[in-house]
Design a protein around this motif. Structure first.
Motif, PDB file in Angstrom:
ATOM      1  N   GLY A  31       0.779  -1.230   0.000  1.00  0.00           N
ATOM      2  CA  GLY A  31       0.000   0.000   0.000  1.00  0.00           C
ATOM      3  C   GLY A  31       0.811   1.280   0.000  1.00  0.00           C
ATOM      4  O   GLY A  31       0.252   2.374   0.031  1.00  0.00           O
ATOM      5  N   THR A  32       2.131   1.176  -0.059  1.00  0.00           N
ATOM      6  CA  THR A  32       2.979   2.369  -0.074  1.00  0.00           C
ATOM      7  C   THR A  32       2.706   3.189  -1.328  1.00  0.00           C
ATOM      8  O   THR A  32       2.628   2.657  -2.434  1.00  0.00           O
ATOM      9  N   ARG A  33       2.553   4.502  -1.152  1.00  0.00           N
ATOM     10  CA  ARG A  33       2.425   5.416  -2.290  1.00  0.00           C
ATOM     11  C   ARG A  33       3.801   5.554  -2.923  1.00  0.00           C
ATOM     12  O   ARG A  33       4.749   5.945  -2.260  1.00  0.00           O
ATOM     13  N   LEU A  34       3.915   5.227  -4.199  1.00  0.00           N
ATOM     14  CA  LEU A  34       5.207   5.183  -4.867  1.00  0.00           C
ATOM     15  C   LEU A  34       5.538   6.448  -5.644  1.00  0.00           C
ATOM     16  O   LEU A  34       6.592   7.044  -5.463  1.00  0.00           O
ATOM     17  N   PHE A  35       4.631   6.831  -6.546  1.00  0.00           N
ATOM     18  CA  PHE A  35       4.893   7.995  -7.383  1.00  0.00           C
ATOM     19  C   PHE A  35       3.600   8.520  -7.966  1.00  0.00           C
ATOM     20  O   PHE A  35       2.550   7.886  -7.894  1.00  0.00           O
ATOM     21  N   ALA A  36       3.724   9.724  -8.546  1.00  0.00           N
ATOM     22  CA  ALA A  36       2.624  10.350  -9.272  1.00  0.00           C
ATOM     23  C   ALA A  36       3.167  10.871 -10.594  1.00  0.00           C
ATOM     24  O   ALA A  36       4.360  11.164 -10.708  1.00  0.00           O
ATOM     25  N   GLU A  37       2.292  10.960 -11.585  1.00  0.00           N
ATOM     26  CA  GLU A  37       2.666  11.498 -12.887  1.00  0.00           C
ATOM     27  C   GLU A  37       1.710  12.622 -13.256  1.00  0.00           C
ATOM     28  O   GLU A  37       0.674  12.389 -13.878  1.00  0.00           O
ATOM     29  N   PRO A  38       2.053  13.863 -12.854  1.00  0.00           N
ATOM     30  CA  PRO A  38       1.182  14.993 -13.188  1.00  0.00           C
ATOM     31  C   PRO A  38       1.059  15.145 -14.699  1.00  0.00           C
ATOM     32  O   PRO A  38       2.081  15.089 -15.403  1.00  0.00           O
ATOM     33  N   PRO A  39      -0.150  15.299 -15.218  1.00  0.00           N
ATOM     34  CA  PRO A  39      -0.328  15.376 -16.672  1.00  0.00           C
ATOM     35  C   PRO A  39       0.328  16.621 -17.271  1.00  0.00           C
ATOM     36  O   PRO A  39       0.314  17.694 -16.687  1.00  0.00           O
ATOM     37  N   GLY A  40       0.940  16.422 -18.436  1.00  0.00           N
ATOM     38  CA  GLY A  40       1.491  17.534 -19.193  1.00  0.00           C
ATOM     39  C   GLY A  40       2.911  17.941 -18.849  1.00  0.00           C
ATOM     40  O   GLY A  40       3.465  18.840 -19.476  1.00  0.00           O
ATOM     41  N   PHE A  41       3.525  17.313 -17.870  1.00  0.00           N
ATOM     42  CA  PHE A  41       4.874  17.715 -17.475  1.00  0.00           C
ATOM     43  C   PHE A  41       5.948  16.720 -17.909  1.00  0.00           C
ATOM     44  O   PHE A  41       7.130  17.045 -17.920  1.00  0.00           O
ATOM     45  N   GLY A  42       5.581  15.476 -18.206  1.00  0.00           N
ATOM     46  CA  GLY A  42       6.562  14.466 -18.579  1.00  0.00           C
ATOM     47  C   GLY A  42       7.478  14.071 -17.441  1.00  0.00           C
ATOM     48  O   GLY A  42       8.621  13.704 -17.656  1.00  0.00           O
ATOM     49  N   VAL A  43       6.954  14.197 -16.205  1.00  0.00           N
ATOM     50  CA  VAL A  43       7.758  13.872 -15.025  1.00  0.00           C
ATOM     51  C   VAL A  43       7.056  12.831 -14.164  1.00  0.00           C
ATOM     52  O   VAL A  43       5.846  12.640 -14.247  1.00  0.00           O
ATOM     53  N   ARG A  44       7.863  12.185 -13.362  1.00  0.00           N
ATOM     54  CA  ARG A  44       7.358  11.242 -12.359  1.00  0.00           C
ATOM     55  C   ARG A  44       7.826  11.778 -11.009  1.00  0.00           C
ATOM     56  O   ARG A  44       9.016  11.974 -10.782  1.00  0.00           O
ATOM     57  N   SER A  45       6.888  12.011 -10.129  1.00  0.00           N
ATOM     58  CA  SER A  45       7.166  12.534  -8.793  1.00  0.00           C
ATOM     59  C   SER A  45       7.289  11.357  -7.829  1.00  0.00           C
ATOM     60  O   SER A  45       6.303  10.726  -7.482  1.00  0.00           O
ATOM     61  N   ILE A  46       8.515  11.073  -7.411  1.00  0.00           N
ATOM     62  CA  ILE A  46       8.794   9.942  -6.525  1.00  0.00           C
ATOM     63  C   ILE A  46       8.667  10.408  -5.077  1.00  0.00           C
ATOM     64  O   ILE A  46       9.224  11.440  -4.700  1.00  0.00           O
ATOM     65  N   THR A  47       7.961   9.654  -4.261  1.00  0.00           N
ATOM     66  CA  THR A  47       7.852   9.958  -2.841  1.00  0.00           C
ATOM     67  C   THR A  47       9.250   9.897  -2.227  1.00  0.00           C
ATOM     68  O   THR A  47       9.933   8.873  -2.296  1.00  0.00           O
ATOM     69  N   ALA A  48       9.697  11.000  -1.637  1.00  0.00           N
ATOM     70  CA  ALA A  48      11.090  11.135  -1.211  1.00  0.00           C
ATOM     71  C   ALA A  48      11.509  10.124  -0.150  1.00  0.00           C
ATOM     72  O   ALA A  48      12.684   9.752  -0.085  1.00  0.00           O
ATOM     73  N   SER A  49      10.592   9.644   0.657  1.00  0.00           N
ATOM     74  CA  SER A  49      10.964   8.668   1.684  1.00  0.00           C
ATOM     75  C   SER A  49      11.447   7.347   1.074  1.00  0.00           C
ATOM     76  O   SER A  49      12.058   6.542   1.763  1.00  0.00           O
ATOM     77  N   LEU A  50      11.228   7.146  -0.221  1.00  0.00           N
ATOM     78  CA  LEU A  50      11.666   5.930  -0.907  1.00  0.00           C
ATOM     79  C   LEU A  50      13.072   6.059  -1.492  1.00  0.00           C
ATOM     80  O   LEU A  50      13.636   5.078  -1.967  1.00  0.00           O
ATOM     81  N   LEU A  51      13.637   7.251  -1.454  1.00  0.00           N
ATOM     82  CA  LEU A  51      14.962   7.489  -2.024  1.00  0.00           C
ATOM     83  C   LEU A  51      16.054   7.052  -1.050  1.00  0.00           C
ATOM     84  O   LEU A  51      15.839   7.045   0.165  1.00  0.00           O
ATOM     85  N   PRO A  52      17.221   6.734  -1.575  1.00  0.00           N
ATOM     86  CA  PRO A  52      18.347   6.415  -0.685  1.00  0.00           C
ATOM     87  C   PRO A  52      18.687   7.621   0.197  1.00  0.00           C
ATOM     88  O   PRO A  52      18.489   8.775  -0.202  1.00  0.00           O
ATOM     89  N   GLU A  53      19.208   7.343   1.367  1.00  0.00           N
ATOM     90  CA  GLU A  53      19.575   8.404   2.301  1.00  0.00           C
ATOM     91  C   GLU A  53      20.542   9.384   1.634  1.00  0.00           C
ATOM     92  O   GLU A  53      21.470   8.983   0.931  1.00  0.00           O
ATOM     93  N   GLY A  54      20.296  10.666   1.843  1.00  0.00           N
ATOM     94  CA  GLY A  54      21.158  11.714   1.312  1.00  0.00           C
ATOM     95  C   GLY A  54      20.807  12.211  -0.071  1.00  0.00           C
ATOM     96  O   GLY A  54      21.352  13.220  -0.518  1.00  0.00           O
ATOM     97  N   VAL A  55      19.895  11.539  -0.776  1.00  0.00           N
ATOM     98  CA  VAL A  55      19.536  11.951  -2.135  1.00  0.00           C
ATOM     99  C   VAL A  55      18.574  13.137  -2.120  1.00  0.00           C
ATOM    100  O   VAL A  55      18.679  14.043  -2.947  1.00  0.00           O
ATOM    101  N   PHE A  56      17.644  13.158  -1.176  1.00  0.00           N
ATOM    102  CA  PHE A  56      16.642  14.229  -1.128  1.00  0.00           C
ATOM    103  C   PHE A  56      17.265  15.500  -0.567  1.00  0.00           C
ATOM    104  O   PHE A  56      17.624  15.575   0.609  1.00  0.00           O
ATOM    105  N   ARG A  57      17.402  16.489  -1.455  1.00  0.00           N
ATOM    106  CA  ARG A  57      17.901  17.811  -1.069  1.00  0.00           C
ATOM    107  C   ARG A  57      16.955  18.839  -1.677  1.00  0.00           C
ATOM    108  O   ARG A  57      17.136  19.252  -2.828  1.00  0.00           O
ATOM    109  N   PRO A  58      15.931  19.234  -0.903  1.00  0.00           N
ATOM    110  CA  PRO A  58      14.888  20.095  -1.469  1.00  0.00           C
ATOM    111  C   PRO A  58      15.408  21.470  -1.872  1.00  0.00           C
ATOM    112  O   PRO A  58      16.257  22.053  -1.196  1.00  0.00           O
ATOM    113  N   ALA A  59      14.872  21.963  -2.998  1.00  0.00           N
ATOM    114  CA  ALA A  59      15.256  23.270  -3.528  1.00  0.00           C
ATOM    115  C   ALA A  59      14.175  24.323  -3.310  1.00  0.00           C
ATOM    116  O   ALA A  59      14.477  25.518  -3.326  1.00  0.00           O
ATOM    117  N   PHE A  60      12.919  23.888  -3.122  1.00  0.00           N
ATOM    118  CA  PHE A  60      11.816  24.846  -2.978  1.00  0.00           C
ATOM    119  C   PHE A  60      10.557  24.148  -2.475  1.00  0.00           C
ATOM    120  O   PHE A  60      10.483  22.926  -2.432  1.00  0.00           O
TER     121      PHE A  60
END
Length: 117
Positions: free
Chosen positions: A54-83
């Motif tokens: 049941g873990t939320r994995l990602f979202a794909e907002p329409p029109g952007f060509g991106v996949r938004s990965i839930t940051a808690s699933l990333l390896p430690e140290g990868v998430f460095r928020p910019a805004f």
């Protein structure tokens, strides 16, 4: 990759929090390596949830060509928020040194209008 905090009301509903830490990758830079996630939508954004846990994995907002990965699933140290974005929906003001965009920043087709907490 862009790391950010999203305050949109969809992310709040889906993740049960005031905002979502996320990493945006071009869809072509990502792949599902195991499992068969459940795909579903809340309004217009397609989302993926792990079929097993049941873990939320990602979202794909329409029109952007991106996949938004839930940051808690990333390896430690990868998430460095910019805004922060979609702060017009923020539950409470967040006080930090990052920019706080009212809607989307220009890199996502927005106006770069900032919130003046």
């Amino acid at each position: 990759m862009q790391c950010l905090y999203c305050h949109c009301d969809d992310c709040q509903r889906v993740h049960g929090g005031a905002y979502l830490p996320a990493a945006m990758y071009l869809t072509s830079q990502t792949s599902i390596v195991a499992g068969d996630p459940i795909l579903w939508k809340l309004r217009t954004t397609e989302r993926a949830t792990c079929r097993s846990c049941g873990t939320r994995l990602f979202a794909e907002p329409p029109g952007f060509g991106v996949r938004s990965i839930t940051a808690s699933l990333l390896p430690e140290g990868v998430f460095r928020p910019a805004f922060h974005m979609q702060c017009q929906h923020a539950v409470r003001p967040i006080q930090d040194d990052l920019p706080h965009f009212k809607q989307f920043p220009a890199i996502f087709g927005g106006s770069d209008e900032k919130m003046l907490w």
